[in-house]
Scaffold this motif. Sequence first.
Motif, mmCIF file in Angstrom:
data_model
loop_
_atom_site.group_PDB
_atom_site.id
_atom_site.type_symbol
_atom_site.label_atom_id
_atom_site.label_comp_id
_atom_site.label_asym_id
_atom_site.label_seq_id
_atom_site.Cartn_x
_atom_site.Cartn_y
_atom_site.Cartn_z
ATOM 1 N N VAL A 22 -18.031 -25.816 -53.056
ATOM 2 C CA VAL A 22 -17.036 -24.830 -53.504
ATOM 3 C C VAL A 22 -16.163 -25.424 -54.605
ATOM 4 C CG1 VAL A 22 -15.043 -23.455 -52.782
ATOM 5 C CG2 VAL A 22 -17.074 -23.559 -51.337
ATOM 6 N N ASP A 23 -15.816 -26.695 -54.480
ATOM 7 C CA ASP A 23 -15.048 -27.355 -55.535
ATOM 8 C C ASP A 23 -15.838 -27.362 -56.846
ATOM 9 O OD1 ASP A 23 -12.597 -28.921 -56.212
ATOM 10 O OD2 ASP A 23 -14.072 -30.481 -56.659
ATOM 11 N N GLU A 24 -17.139 -27.563 -56.740
ATOM 12 C CA GLU A 24 -18.011 -27.513 -57.919
ATOM 13 C C GLU A 24 -17.956 -26.130 -58.562
ATOM 14 O OE1 GLU A 24 -20.178 -30.069 -60.051
ATOM 15 O OE2 GLU A 24 -20.699 -30.455 -57.956
ATOM 16 N N LEU A 25 -17.882 -25.103 -57.753
ATOM 17 C CA LEU A 25 -17.820 -23.738 -58.268
ATOM 18 C C LEU A 25 -16.487 -23.448 -58.951
ATOM 19 C CD1 LEU A 25 -19.504 -21.852 -55.288
ATOM 20 C CD2 LEU A 25 -20.521 -22.404 -57.511
ATOM 21 N N VAL A 26 -15.407 -24.009 -58.408
ATOM 22 C CA VAL A 26 -14.102 -23.870 -59.072
ATOM 23 C C VAL A 26 -14.170 -24.446 -60.475
ATOM 24 C CG1 VAL A 26 -11.670 -24.534 -59.012
ATOM 25 C CG2 VAL A 26 -12.820 -23.847 -56.894
ATOM 26 N N GLU A 27 -14.762 -25.622 -60.586
ATOM 27 C CA GLU A 27 -14.929 -26.250 -61.903
ATOM 28 C C GLU A 27 -15.802 -25.388 -62.809
ATOM 29 O OE1 GLU A 27 -13.599 -28.888 -63.176
ATOM 30 O OE2 GLU A 27 -12.676 -29.867 -61.452
#
Length: 388
Positions: free
Chosen positions: A331-336
């Motif tokens: 999910v953090d990757e998706l925020v980026e």
Amino acid sequence: MSADAAPALAARLAEVVEVTEAHLADADRDAVFPVEALAALRRTRLLGLLVPVAHGGLGGSVRDLVRAAEILGRADMSVAMIFAMHCQQSAALVRHADERLAKAVLPRVAAGEVYLASVTTESGKGGRLTTAEAQLTDADGLLEIDRFAPVVTGGAHADGFLITMRAAGEATAHDVSLVYADRGRLTVQASGDWQPMGMRASHSAPLRLTGRVPAHHVVGEPGQFHEIAANVFGPLAHLGWSAAWLGTAAGALSRVLRLVRGPAGRARFDITSELLLTRLSRARQRLDAVHALLQQAVSVVESGEDLSRAPRQLLLNSLKITASEQCLAAVDELVEAVGLRDGYLKDSPTRLELAVRDLRSAALNYHNDRLHLADGRLALRDQGVTFA
């Protein structure tokens, strides 16, 4: 559950998801328990998913539990965790309850009348399952309960409780009994507020429980809760939690992909961007790895073999640790990938901000550090490095 029953299960879950989605924003904003979702779980009889048909339940399997938790997680991680933990409790009753207790309680669970809460936390020990300080005492032929727990998910709304306590009589902190108590036999006192960063709808506030229950309400043998912990509580917790976390991250990825490929997204995102494609790939890779590990763990649990053996304990602990870390990382990757507007703001249709807050709790829910210590000891016992 048979193939013929699978569509019915999907329809029941779809009804709960629809209700959950309708009340998601309010439950998260106000940190209130999702009473509408619980009502839907009662109405659809999903609370009886793991209760045998003989007791009026749906007769579902561990695999059905995992699938259901994942689907609910795509809508709301709090609801998925509430459901998974209830099923963990019902499975303990199915496998270990005294016949009189099973006949009295399981049909009510199957009918949606009893939502079960877990009372395992205790001041000073956190969520460690196999020790207890508060002790059961004999009182006029009944077992007296006086128990404070700093975290009880959904406890204010529960109809029944499964409570870990030190066994009655001469017992050490490791002689733990699991005891069932109907709400009607207890005085339930809320003793704190619930204002967390994420998982706000789980309403896991502190409770004090006092009351008396018959001796046959001890689930399993007195003082032998460690057997239930090794073969029911631990495995189903790690499977159910991991499925809920995977569903939350998968739902987030699905919403991002729909945004990027939709009319509005096409005007803002370059789908030929190597950076965007790489980040989407990494997020998907993380989720596929968790999914594969989850399915392997399900197969091991379904095998019926002794789950207390080191290779199987290592696999189940690895699932919990890996899922908690990789789902949040995805999910953090998706925020980026989608940036501030679509990844960080509360009103984004991707709901990434909520997913990050919720998933940050995963590593703390029976802390990964504690599991790593246990796994280090287990690894020393398996010098041949045997895989489950």
